[in-house]
Enzyme design. Sequence first.
Site, PDB file in Angstrom:
ATOM      1  N   ASP A 122     -18.790  36.771  23.899  1.00 37.40           N
ATOM      2  CA  ASP A 122     -19.509  37.989  23.521  1.00 37.40           C
ATOM      3  C   ASP A 122     -21.019  37.753  23.438  1.00 37.40           C
ATOM      4  OD1 ASP A 122     -19.385  40.708  23.012  1.00 37.40           O
ATOM      5  OD2 ASP A 122     -19.406  40.446  20.846  1.00 37.40           O
ATOM      6  N   CYS A 176      -0.617  50.980  33.255  1.00 37.60           N
ATOM      7  CA  CYS A 176      -0.185  51.995  32.289  1.00 37.60           C
ATOM      8  C   CYS A 176       0.744  53.026  32.934  1.00 37.60           C
ATOM      9  CB  CYS A 176      -1.402  52.723  31.711  1.00 37.60           C
ATOM     10  SG  CYS A 176      -2.455  51.704  30.670  1.00 37.60           S
ATOM     11  N   CYS A 186      -6.465  59.846  21.019  1.00 36.54           N
ATOM     12  CA  CYS A 186      -7.879  59.625  20.713  1.00 36.54           C
ATOM     13  C   CYS A 186      -8.468  60.803  19.935  1.00 36.54           C
ATOM     14  CB  CYS A 186      -8.672  59.411  22.005  1.00 36.54           C
ATOM     15  SG  CYS A 186     -10.433  59.137  21.720  1.00 36.54           S
ATOM     16  N   CYS A 205     -16.706  57.414  21.035  1.00 33.07           N
ATOM     17  CA  CYS A 205     -15.596  56.641  20.463  1.00 33.07           C
ATOM     18  C   CYS A 205     -15.897  56.394  18.989  1.00 33.07           C
ATOM     19  CB  CYS A 205     -15.446  55.325  21.211  1.00 33.07           C
ATOM     20  SG  CYS A 205     -14.306  54.163  20.439  1.00 33.07           S
TER      21      CYS A 205
END
Length: 330
Positions: A122, A176, A186, A205
């Site tokens: 990261d 998926c 969501c 988000c």
Amino acid sequence: MSNKEEIIEFCKENGLDVIGFSECRTFHELSPYFNKRKKLGLENEFEESIVDKRINPFLYMLGGKTIISIAFPYLYDTDQNQDTYFSKYTLGRDYHIVAIKYMENICKFIEGMGAKAISLVDSNALPERYIASLSGVGFIGKNNTLITQKYGSYVFLGEIITDLVIEPDKPLKQTCGNCEICLEACPTKSIVSGELGINNNANICLSYITQKKNIEDSWFDKLDGRIFGCDTCQSRCPCNQNIEFSLIKEFKPYKYMEKVDLKVLMNIDNQLFKEKYKITSCGWRGKNIIKRNAIISAIYMEKNRNISGEKDTSPYIRDYYYRLLRLFKL
């Protein structure tokens, strides 16, 4: 035993059993993807704006031949019994600190073979989920998470670039399919159907919203008890229903992270933050983000309306506080 087998065995001895290998190359095929997202205004402040830094691993290691992708499972349980909560990935030790320690040991092991190796956790702009998918570590879901077969999407990712030439693994064929449960679940519809991930809007988000320095009033009621992060799409994903838990001891949740005390969080000071929260994966954003979200949760969930005596020297925290009071006419 080949170099590849030795590295896999060393990782497994250290509790890491999801490892993949891919060719170190420039990912030219991702340029249209990143450029389109930039054009659509879907990038956020946490993303690297220079596309070359996102697709060119040779900027990090000239002469790299292989990228090793390693998954770090972090989930200890799936219980979520509280109305207010931190995302599962934040409950234990800061994964940057944990993963770097493991990755440095693996690099030393590779250097012992007479090769060069650098670790990335990261701390770079490379597309780690894409690299992990090329390496067979997992596949990228419609919610843009990397989904492994053993641990689902509850994993952190790290990469090692080495000048060892190692046979690459093949990507998983799993996808998926027609499932769109994460889209339906969501809360802000930031996950969008169509070409995989390209139209997903990270700017709305709730995980991103909880981490922003400043948020608009319209988001207050949508936080719905989230102190940091959002696990909704992951908790609903069928691929996360029958998975194994982490055995990495550093990721074992701290009790105070599992059982949120809003009163403590609303009054958190520097000393308490440094002792308990800075060591977690939400600590990098500072105490005021946690404090603000706790205040929002307390007022919206009517768990603590009498906070007028709270002392806070942060101007922008006071701003949120008074905006909430005006909104509720308290």
